[in-house]
Design a protein around this motif. Structure first.
Motif, PDB file in Angstrom:
ATOM      1  N   GLY A 252      52.895 -12.113  51.795  1.00  0.00           N
ATOM      2  CA  GLY A 252      53.677 -11.996  50.570  1.00  0.00           C
ATOM      3  C   GLY A 252      52.867 -11.977  49.289  1.00  0.00           C
ATOM      4  O   GLY A 252      53.400 -11.707  48.219  1.00  0.00           O
ATOM      5  N   ASN A 253      51.575 -12.239  49.375  1.00  0.00           N
ATOM      6  CA  ASN A 253      50.745 -12.337  48.178  1.00  0.00           C
ATOM      7  C   ASN A 253      50.036 -11.010  47.946  1.00  0.00           C
ATOM      8  O   ASN A 253      48.979 -10.747  48.509  1.00  0.00           O
ATOM      9  N   GLU A 254      50.614 -10.184  47.121  1.00  0.00           N
ATOM     10  CA  GLU A 254      50.094  -8.840  46.877  1.00  0.00           C
ATOM     11  C   GLU A 254      48.990  -8.785  45.837  1.00  0.00           C
ATOM     12  O   GLU A 254      48.406  -7.747  45.622  1.00  0.00           O
ATOM     13  N   SER A 255      48.681  -9.906  45.191  1.00  0.00           N
ATOM     14  CA  SER A 255      47.642  -9.855  44.162  1.00  0.00           C
ATOM     15  C   SER A 255      46.352 -10.486  44.659  1.00  0.00           C
ATOM     16  O   SER A 255      45.394  -9.778  44.948  1.00  0.00           O
ATOM     17  N   ASP A 256      46.313 -11.791  44.794  1.00  0.00           N
ATOM     18  CA  ASP A 256      45.078 -12.478  45.157  1.00  0.00           C
ATOM     19  C   ASP A 256      44.578 -12.133  46.559  1.00  0.00           C
ATOM     20  O   ASP A 256      43.381 -12.155  46.806  1.00  0.00           O
ATOM     21  N   LEU A 257      45.482 -11.844  47.467  1.00  0.00           N
ATOM     22  CA  LEU A 257      45.088 -11.577  48.847  1.00  0.00           C
ATOM     23  C   LEU A 257      45.224 -10.102  49.231  1.00  0.00           C
ATOM     24  O   LEU A 257      45.325  -9.771  50.407  1.00  0.00           O
ATOM     25  N   ARG A 258      45.195  -9.247  48.254  1.00  0.00           N
ATOM     26  CA  ARG A 258      45.319  -7.813  48.502  1.00  0.00           C
ATOM     27  C   ARG A 258      44.292  -7.367  49.546  1.00  0.00           C
ATOM     28  O   ARG A 258      43.135  -7.742  49.479  1.00  0.00           O
ATOM     29  N   GLY A 259      44.748  -6.617  50.512  1.00  0.00           N
ATOM     30  CA  GLY A 259      43.859  -6.110  51.551  1.00  0.00           C
ATOM     31  C   GLY A 259      43.820  -6.958  52.808  1.00  0.00           C
ATOM     32  O   GLY A 259      43.230  -6.562  53.800  1.00  0.00           O
ATOM     33  N   LEU A 260      44.453  -8.148  52.784  1.00  0.00           N
ATOM     34  CA  LEU A 260      44.501  -8.992  53.976  1.00  0.00           C
ATOM     35  C   LEU A 260      45.853  -8.835  54.662  1.00  0.00           C
ATOM     36  O   LEU A 260      46.864  -8.603  54.011  1.00  0.00           O
ATOM     37  N   THR A 261      45.837  -8.977  55.973  1.00  0.00           N
ATOM     38  CA  THR A 261      47.060  -8.840  56.743  1.00  0.00           C
ATOM     39  C   THR A 261      47.020  -9.777  57.947  1.00  0.00           C
ATOM     40  O   THR A 261      45.953 -10.216  58.367  1.00  0.00           O
ATOM     41  N   VAL A 262      48.190 -10.101  58.484  1.00  0.00           N
ATOM     42  CA  VAL A 262      48.314 -10.902  59.693  1.00  0.00           C
ATOM     43  C   VAL A 262      48.440  -9.933  60.865  1.00  0.00           C
ATOM     44  O   VAL A 262      49.270  -9.020  60.831  1.00  0.00           O
TER      45      VAL A 262
END
Length: 135
Positions: free
Chosen positions: A22-32
């Protein structure tokens, strides 16, 4: 004063996964990825999912695993599979318990022992993402 704390490993891991997705800013590019929706906690830690970085150089949706998240009955564990020193440094900066894992290649374990620590654990994932870009 509130004395209740969330100390359920599966629920802590779910909260962490929600923050990542759900964090589209600080964690952009990460996925589960590789999520086991029916994971049962074990004393040694059962693999719940992996945190991966989307590879920008490909268009096929390929990912690279940065960490594995496991669950124990009372906590979640983030196991950094890349940049173990960066994970350890980031965890210490946000006051999370951390220890090296003696395997080859080396890994770092970060302990998320309470639901309130999930937000702090995001700094560890940011550190892994940023360090993996430099490798």
């Amino acid at each position: 004063m509130v004395t209740d704390r969330l100390a359920d490993g599966v629920r802590i891991a779910e909260l962490l996964a929600s923050e990542v997705t759900g964090n589209e800013s600080d964690l952009r590019g990460l996925t589960v990825v590789d999520a086991d929706r029916d994971v049962e906690p074990t004393a040694d830690g059962a693999l719940a999912y992996r945190i991966a970085r989307e590879r920008a150089e490909t268009d096929d949706g390929a990912t690279e695993a940065l960490a594995e998240v496991s669950v124990q009955p009372d906590r979640a564990l983030i196991e950094a599979v890349v940049a173990p020193d960066a994970a350890a440094d980031a965890a210490r900066e946000v006051d999370l318990r951390v220890r090296p894992k003696a395997v080859h290649p080396p890994r770092t374990l970060v302990f998320v022992e309470d639901g309130a620590q999930v937000k702090r654990a995001l700094a560890v994932l940011e550190g892994l993402r940023d360090a993996s870009r430099g490798e």
